[in-house]
Design a protein around this motif. Structure first.
Motif, mmCIF file in Angstrom:
data_model
loop_
_atom_site.group_PDB
_atom_site.id
_atom_site.type_symbol
_atom_site.label_atom_id
_atom_site.label_comp_id
_atom_site.label_asym_id
_atom_site.label_seq_id
_atom_site.Cartn_x
_atom_site.Cartn_y
_atom_site.Cartn_z
ATOM 1 N N TYR A 300 -17.262 21.556 -57.520
ATOM 2 C CA TYR A 300 -17.968 21.948 -56.298
ATOM 3 C C TYR A 300 -19.452 21.650 -56.309
ATOM 4 O O TYR A 300 -20.097 21.688 -55.276
ATOM 5 N N GLU A 301 -20.044 21.396 -57.466
ATOM 6 C CA GLU A 301 -21.508 21.338 -57.530
ATOM 7 C C GLU A 301 -21.965 20.235 -58.467
ATOM 8 O O GLU A 301 -23.017 20.340 -59.084
ATOM 9 N N TYR A 325 -8.229 17.011 -57.726
ATOM 10 C CA TYR A 325 -9.684 17.166 -57.757
ATOM 11 C C TYR A 325 -10.196 17.605 -56.394
ATOM 12 O O TYR A 325 -9.753 17.086 -55.370
ATOM 13 N N THR A 326 -11.118 18.582 -56.364
ATOM 14 C CA THR A 326 -11.729 18.972 -55.091
ATOM 15 C C THR A 326 -13.245 18.837 -55.168
ATOM 16 O O THR A 326 -13.866 19.193 -56.169
ATOM 17 N N GLY A 327 -13.817 18.295 -54.117
ATOM 18 C CA GLY A 327 -15.271 18.151 -54.004
ATOM 19 C C GLY A 327 -15.736 18.685 -52.669
ATOM 20 O O GLY A 327 -14.930 18.926 -51.769
ATOM 21 N N SER A 328 -17.029 18.851 -52.544
ATOM 22 C CA SER A 328 -17.574 19.522 -51.364
ATOM 23 C C SER A 328 -18.937 18.959 -51.010
ATOM 24 O O SER A 328 -19.689 18.535 -51.888
ATOM 25 N N PHE A 329 -19.252 18.945 -49.720
ATOM 26 C CA PHE A 329 -20.611 18.604 -49.293
ATOM 27 C C PHE A 329 -21.447 19.853 -49.005
ATOM 28 O O PHE A 329 -22.553 19.741 -48.491
ATOM 29 N N SER A 330 -20.908 21.030 -49.327
ATOM 30 C CA SER A 330 -21.628 22.260 -48.996
ATOM 31 C C SER A 330 -22.927 22.391 -49.770
ATOM 32 O O SER A 330 -23.913 22.897 -49.256
ATOM 33 N N LYS A 331 -22.926 21.945 -51.016
ATOM 34 C CA LYS A 331 -24.137 22.061 -51.818
ATOM 35 C C LYS A 331 -25.065 20.879 -51.598
ATOM 36 O O LYS A 331 -26.270 21.027 -51.545
ATOM 37 N N SER A 332 -24.505 19.676 -51.481
ATOM 38 C CA SER A 332 -25.362 18.488 -51.400
ATOM 39 C C SER A 332 -25.864 18.253 -49.993
ATOM 40 O O SER A 332 -26.918 17.659 -49.812
ATOM 41 N N SER A 466 -31.451 28.269 -55.645
ATOM 42 C CA SER A 466 -31.271 27.207 -54.640
ATOM 43 C C SER A 466 -31.943 27.539 -53.314
ATOM 44 O O SER A 466 -32.126 26.675 -52.484
ATOM 45 N N SER A 467 -32.285 28.792 -53.087
ATOM 46 C CA SER A 467 -32.859 29.163 -51.793
ATOM 47 C C SER A 467 -34.213 29.835 -51.910
ATOM 48 O O SER A 467 -34.716 30.374 -50.941
ATOM 49 N N ILE A 468 -34.806 29.813 -53.090
ATOM 50 C CA ILE A 468 -36.104 30.483 -53.270
ATOM 51 C C ILE A 468 -37.128 29.445 -53.723
ATOM 52 O O ILE A 468 -36.839 28.594 -54.568
ATOM 53 N N ALA A 469 -38.307 29.482 -53.123
ATOM 54 C CA ALA A 469 -39.359 28.530 -53.481
ATOM 55 C C ALA A 469 -39.879 28.861 -54.874
ATOM 56 O O ALA A 469 -39.888 30.020 -55.292
ATOM 57 N N ALA A 470 -40.329 27.812 -55.590
ATOM 58 C CA ALA A 470 -40.769 27.986 -56.982
ATOM 59 C C ALA A 470 -41.876 29.032 -57.086
ATOM 60 O O ALA A 470 -41.893 29.844 -58.018
ATOM 61 N N ASP A 471 -42.784 29.071 -56.110
ATOM 62 C CA ASP A 471 -43.927 29.978 -56.243
ATOM 63 C C ASP A 471 -43.565 31.441 -55.985
ATOM 64 O O ASP A 471 -44.367 32.332 -56.239
ATOM 65 N N ARG A 472 -42.343 31.684 -55.486
ATOM 66 C CA ARG A 472 -41.898 33.060 -55.306
ATOM 67 C C ARG A 472 -41.174 33.601 -56.534
ATOM 68 O O ARG A 472 -40.936 34.800 -56.646
ATOM 69 N N ILE A 473 -40.785 32.690 -57.401
ATOM 70 C CA ILE A 473 -39.931 33.099 -58.524
ATOM 71 C C ILE A 473 -40.614 34.117 -59.449
ATOM 72 O O ILE A 473 -40.009 35.147 -59.774
#
Lengths: 487, 487
Positions: A300-301, A325-332, A466-473
């Motif tokens: 998946y990823e 085999y299963t693949g996805s475009f959800s992440k990319s 995947s959804s948080i900006a580096a400067d918020r980490i």
């Protein structure tokens, strides 16, 4: 009768244009019976004055309404509700009496709502520190080029093909791209009759399970694992065997005999991100051949890999045709797209295609064609490159912050993915921890949902970047560490 | 090393732009390993000369490739393959040995491919006289406004919402429009918790069947009926009862006792187009209340009605909450859209929503939002009006031609739909007739597929006028009449 301009209102908070709001006022009033055929509309001048907007805006809205036969223009007399305008329904609406005779607790033959899906707060974007998994980071997505590709797919030339019922078929262009450019990256050679486009990888896994499993079959899955898979297996009513994973993912020697299907995530185990080493992959494939079981590989990823040379898919080592085999475009690309694919021997794809036709016919043509354009113009590769750079940067910040705050990774060596699988100190209940953190603007995922019933652990949690900006980490991790400290 | 311009080709038959073709040449060559990082691209002047196109086209293509990091520009030295360009895979592709050990005839637990779906020739547009059913007539569709709505839904403001995983939710705007504007036209009042967006009406029917039926339940369906429904019922393994319809559709008195669910198409029976009269509707609802069965009403084509006042949905008469209603945008917008809806009491929708999440999560957000805009700006009403006018005209031509050629309607009184259900003279096999006509440029649908096994009749056929222009009808019907005459 003349319709007074006063009946028109604009909504200052609307995200529709002024012109659209006027059109909507008129069409809604006609359909609800408030405006009737033959009635005169306020003049464009009068309505513009009343609404405090440019007269040309009203004129354009009226012109559009004339084109759609809601209004007619009678020259100097002005605009009138058209005699051809749709009529409000002549019959009264139904009213169901409170206590109907249908006993739904009996009438419902099968229930699907017993599961507790992983649902993140829909307003997660409003949290300052969203360490949540699986959502698109719109800052990283090439929205401009996606829009151009969608526009092209909406052109007259494509439109005829895309508006049609495809029956059982897929968009041949999307299939071609996946076969020629995506699967080869994973070491997989497949022919067109060995692939089916699905509504994301959830749909691919569900489809594989429907075809392979019955009440008399046994499926093995990883523990912990993607909760959606556990639900899919439960719904088939097959027997299930839950295999505990370690830092190398699924240990093949732990599989008991008599298994029909093994579901696994070798590239990045979900949720721990462990990568299955090559010797385990070979051992798993060998057992599959010896015992005649089928492996369903959820890749998946795979696009998110940080190792120099990402490991090829399990399927690329498969000489016996045992791997589906299963693949996805959800992440990319993004999860709202709902596109994925199933790669399997042709006899399986025949059944999967027939099942898909039965359930939903085919994924929408426009979505398939837009993705095909986006991919074939190189934007997908660029997208993966951009995400890889951003994630690598975030990952470096994460690793530093986790170390500095003394937080513990449950699996140390991971080569990709977009999250960390974490272990809290003994005695910490991460479900409660997540609740407390939420009030502090921090979203984490408690690990409980990934474990099977009776095997749940409350110590684990997932931190996605995947959804948080580096400067918020840094601040987010600091708040997390303080919350754990506070117990 | 410099890449020679000679390795570039344009495909004169491609429907991609020249710029896109150049981009594609480069990305494909990089991904297949033919072009390597550091290699110099032909100059824009040289490549433009070689391809015989404007230099600016090459420059734009190169600029785009630089933006996506396939190329780098080094000022006067020219363009080079970027060091960041994606690498071709380092591992060999898998090769499955011809005789794998997996015995798929055993490994496949459930088969879905036994059915023979109604498939029209994919190249039906190339036939001069396509009396085929269920495809969009792109001449009648307001493509321009659909495109504008899609563009709006692709705007930055909507994009964040649309790219997200919706989990179990629908687009609230689409739901609102259906509740406020579409269902009231059918006399149906419903609340948001009583509706679910589906992937077309096939998906709505499938979902209802999954929830209501088990091996221990009995479903009644009409005969003839939509073949997809018969497949859906067979897949649930429930008991089925097939009820012959007459000119008033399903006769409620023909239903035996012990039924759990009745599937019916009261507005326009599929495939005969018979409309169920009011007394039958009331009788059917009364029996449902008395015996506690559930009715699934498929209102797949209600927008196409020619009577002065179209009859309200069966559900609008339902005071007991016994009716589950399915609607579709396949006929009123286009079938490739794959959007429909299920309206049912809240406990059923809870199960349907959970099942949908399990199978595919949710219909794609972009498609839902585009439809919501199209509907709310009045284009849907205008579309139905336009289709109604065109179909009424075609219908008049059809009736005249059928009469003049002495062809027999199997059901005389119909109030809507987009087709006629026809009966050929005794001894004519319409499957063979359709084959012969196809060679003559005429597509008709033989009726056999609509009947259950053992009850098939070869005398019936369907003639749709939804995809054929009015001026083609006379010659098409004449050819049909001659073919029947010739036996």
């Amino acid at each position: 009768m003349a319709i007074p301009a006063d009946t028109f209102f604009l909504d200052p908070d609307s995200d529709r244009t002024l012109q659209q709001q006027i059109q909507q006022c008129v069409t809604e009033a006609i359909l609800s019976g408030r405006f009737s055929p033959g009635e005169r509309m306020p003049s464009t001048r009068r309505l513009a004055e009343h609404l405090g907007i440019a007269r040309i805006t009203v004129t354009i809205a009226y012109t559009e309404l004339v084109a759609n036969d809601y209004l007619v223009s009678r020259g100097r007399s002005g605009y009138f509700i058209s005699e051809n305008a749709p009529l409000p329904p002549a019959f009264p609406e139904n009213k169901v009496e409170a206590a109907g005779p249908v006993d739904w607790s009996r009438a419902i033959g099968r229930r699907f709502s017993g599961y507790a899906p992983l649902i993140r707060p829909p307003d997660w974007r409003s949290y300052a520190y969203p360490f949540i998994y699986g959502q698109a980071d719109s800052r990283l997505f090439d929205h401009q080029n996606w829009r151009l590709c969608a526009l092209q797919a909406l052109g007259q030339k494509d439109f005829e093909a895309l508006t049609s019922d495809y029956y059982e078929q897929d968009d041949p262009r999307l299939v071609e791209y996946i076969l020629r450019h995506i699967l080869p990256r994973r070491g997989i050679a497949a022919r067109p009759e060995e692939i089916l486009i699905t509504m994301g990888s959830q749909n691919a896994l569900w489809t594989a399970a429907q075809i392979l499993l019955t009440q008399r079959r046994t499926a093995a899955h990883e523990n912990p694992c993607y909760p959606g898979l556990r639900e899919i297996l439960a719904q088939t009513r097959c027997n299930t065997v839950s295999i505990d994973v370690d830092a190398g993912g699924l240990p093949p020697e732990a599989l008991p005999g008599g298994i029909d299907v093994v579901f696994t995530t070798p590239s990045h185990h979900c949720p721990t991100n462990a990568t299955m080493p090559l010797d385990r992959r070979k051992a798993l494939l060998e057992r599959a051949v010896e015992e005649g079981f089928v492996i369903v590989e959820d890749d998946y990823e795979f696009e998110i890999a940080f190792a120099k040379s990402p490991s090829p898919a399990l399927k690329s080592l498969d000489r016996s045709g045992s791997v589906i085999y299963t693949g996805s475009f959800s992440k990319s690309l993004f999860p709202g797209l709902r596109l994925g694919y199933l790669v399997a021997p042709a006899p399986v794809i025949v059944e999967a295609r027939a099942l898909r036709a039965l359930v939903l016919r085919h994924p929408p043509g426009h979505i398939q064609r837009t993705a095909a354009y986006f991919l074939s113009l190189g934007h997908y590769e660029a997208q993966i490159g951009r995400m890889g750079r951003a994630y690598r940067q975030r990952r470096a910040v994460m690793e530093r912050c986790l170390r500095e705050n003394g937080l513990t990774l449950a699996v140390r060596e991971t080569s990709g993915g977009s999250s960390y699988w974490m272990r809290a100190p003994e005695g910490v209940n991460t479900t409660q921890l997540a609740e407390r953190l939420r009030a502090d603007g921090v979203l984490i995922e408690p690990g409980r949902a990934f474990f099977g019933p009776g095997r749940a652990s409350d110590r684990y949690y997932r931190l996605a970047y995947s959804s948080i900006a580096a400067d918020r980490i840094p601040e987010g991790i600091a708040r997390l560490a303080r919350a754990i400290e506070a117990g």
